[in-house]
Motif scaffolding. Sequence first.
Motif, PDB file in Angstrom:
ATOM      1  N   VAL A  22       0.853  -1.181   0.000  1.00  0.00           N
ATOM      2  CA  VAL A  22       0.000   0.000   0.000  1.00  0.00           C
ATOM      3  C   VAL A  22       0.894   1.238   0.000  1.00  0.00           C
ATOM      4  N   GLY A  23       0.722   2.124  -0.966  1.00  0.00           N
ATOM      5  CA  GLY A  23       1.406   3.408  -0.941  1.00  0.00           C
ATOM      6  C   GLY A  23       2.867   3.414  -1.334  1.00  0.00           C
ATOM      7  N   VAL A  24       3.419   2.280  -1.782  1.00  0.00           N
ATOM      8  CA  VAL A  24       4.831   2.257  -2.157  1.00  0.00           C
ATOM      9  C   VAL A  24       5.025   2.842  -3.549  1.00  0.00           C
ATOM     10  N   ILE A 310      -3.932  -7.151   6.780  1.00  0.00           N
ATOM     11  CA  ILE A 310      -2.890  -6.807   5.833  1.00  0.00           C
ATOM     12  C   ILE A 310      -2.889  -5.317   5.514  1.00  0.00           C
ATOM     13  N   THR A 311      -4.067  -4.685   5.531  1.00  0.00           N
ATOM     14  CA  THR A 311      -4.117  -3.237   5.308  1.00  0.00           C
ATOM     15  C   THR A 311      -3.339  -2.503   6.389  1.00  0.00           C
ATOM     16  N   ASN A 316       1.300   0.597   8.118  1.00  0.00           N
ATOM     17  CA  ASN A 316       2.341   0.849   9.122  1.00  0.00           C
ATOM     18  C   ASN A 316       3.725   0.876   8.464  1.00  0.00           C
ATOM     19  N   ALA A 317       3.974  -0.113   7.598  1.00  0.00           N
ATOM     20  CA  ALA A 317       5.288  -0.220   6.971  1.00  0.00           C
ATOM     21  C   ALA A 317       5.583   0.975   6.072  1.00  0.00           C
ATOM     22  N   VAL A 318       4.643   1.330   5.204  1.00  0.00           N
ATOM     23  CA  VAL A 318       4.911   2.398   4.230  1.00  0.00           C
ATOM     24  C   VAL A 318       5.072   3.751   4.917  1.00  0.00           C
ATOM     25  N   LYS A 319       4.471   3.896   6.104  1.00  0.00           N
ATOM     26  CA  LYS A 319       4.632   5.134   6.868  1.00  0.00           C
ATOM     27  C   LYS A 319       5.946   5.158   7.649  1.00  0.00           C
ATOM     28  N   ASN A 324       6.294  -2.815  13.015  1.00  0.00           N
ATOM     29  CA  ASN A 324       4.889  -3.211  13.149  1.00  0.00           C
ATOM     30  C   ASN A 324       4.209  -3.301  11.783  1.00  0.00           C
ATOM     31  N   GLY A 325       5.021  -3.521  10.745  1.00  0.00           N
ATOM     32  CA  GLY A 325       4.474  -3.540   9.403  1.00  0.00           C
ATOM     33  C   GLY A 325       5.027  -4.655   8.555  1.00  0.00           C
ATOM     34  N   LEU A 326       4.320  -4.939   7.475  1.00  0.00           N
ATOM     35  CA  LEU A 326       4.699  -5.976   6.528  1.00  0.00           C
ATOM     36  C   LEU A 326       5.466  -5.342   5.368  1.00  0.00           C
ATOM     37  N   ILE A 327       6.673  -5.859   5.089  1.00  0.00           N
ATOM     38  CA  ILE A 327       7.537  -5.297   4.056  1.00  0.00           C
ATOM     39  C   ILE A 327       7.736  -6.338   2.959  1.00  0.00           C
TER      40      ILE A 327
END
Length: 357
Positions: A22-24, A310-311, A316-319, A324-327
């Motif tokens: 998301v957002g990458v 997953i959202t 969290n990751a892209v921010k 605490n996020g999935l990369i």
Amino acid sequence: MRGLQIGNKRAEVAVIQGGMGVGVSLSGLAGAVAAEGGVGIISTAQIGYDEPDFATDHQAANIRAIGKHIAAAKARARGGLVGVNVMRALKDYEAHVKAAVAAGADVVISGAGLPLELPELVAGSDTKFAPIVSSEKAINLLFRKWDKTYNTTADFVVIEGPQAGGHLGFSADQVATFENGSAAFDDEIVKIIARVRQQEMAYGRKIPVIVAGGIFDGKDVARVMALGADGVQAATRFVATEECDAAPAYKAAYVAAGKEDVRIIKSPVGMPGRALHNAFLDKVGRGECRVSRCFGCLAKCDPKSIPYCITEALINAVKGDVDNGLIFAGSQVERITKISTVKAVMDDLKSGKSGME
């Protein structure tokens, strides 16, 4: 490297930047790739995550963001091609495709499921469309369906191999079988290309074939071109660039990653996925990531049974909250050792040589 002709649209370089959510991959990255002559791709997956009303009306936020990012990317693109990647698994799949078409997307690429109704969703527009497939069986099914129902066919085809990042169109066992290298998948690529060439003859027009998954440098490009591909799609290489839309901490995770950090995970989407091992995946393994709310992203998702949202994990990751996020990342992420630029990556892919970042 030659250009890429898709119907009446042309990219000066036969490189498509893969859609990453998301957002990458938003307007910043997509616009920069298009400006360098490639095809810049925006992922629509929860694209409105940073809109002010996303928490209360994610559907409206996403639709608004699709139009906003396509316009912004085109403003940066210097006439280059800008498109979107829309996951078939999305709950609002049809609305996302229609919003992208209305906003003037040059292309729509669709995977994470078979986009059986995609021709209908772009009909009457100048937007070109492509499925993402990972097997001859899948392209056969799509071609038969589109022949019979719409009397049309794909404008181009993306073949995604098992070394890609993110969600993979393979079973976990298949991914393990191909772990020894991309060459093991070459036979399938050749079969799919042969099937597309048959379709070209039936429709009397060119249908470019793009190969994705494990495309890191010019040497990889040369290898798949020798198999008969018309171009490549690359994603991982573009993350660690100044223009990528992800937070600096996300990019830094790519630079720091070693081969031992890459994991095949089970995604709530229902597919295997390739991601970087981090504190978040450890928490998932311990059952510590309960789903507290649903953002309505996936058509088939039961918040009561999935191990994590997953959202939430991708946002969290892209921010930048990478613990605490999935990369998600591709299989060759360990070769990235610094932050680069889109121009440098494009030059490397065009070189025909092996490159190291």
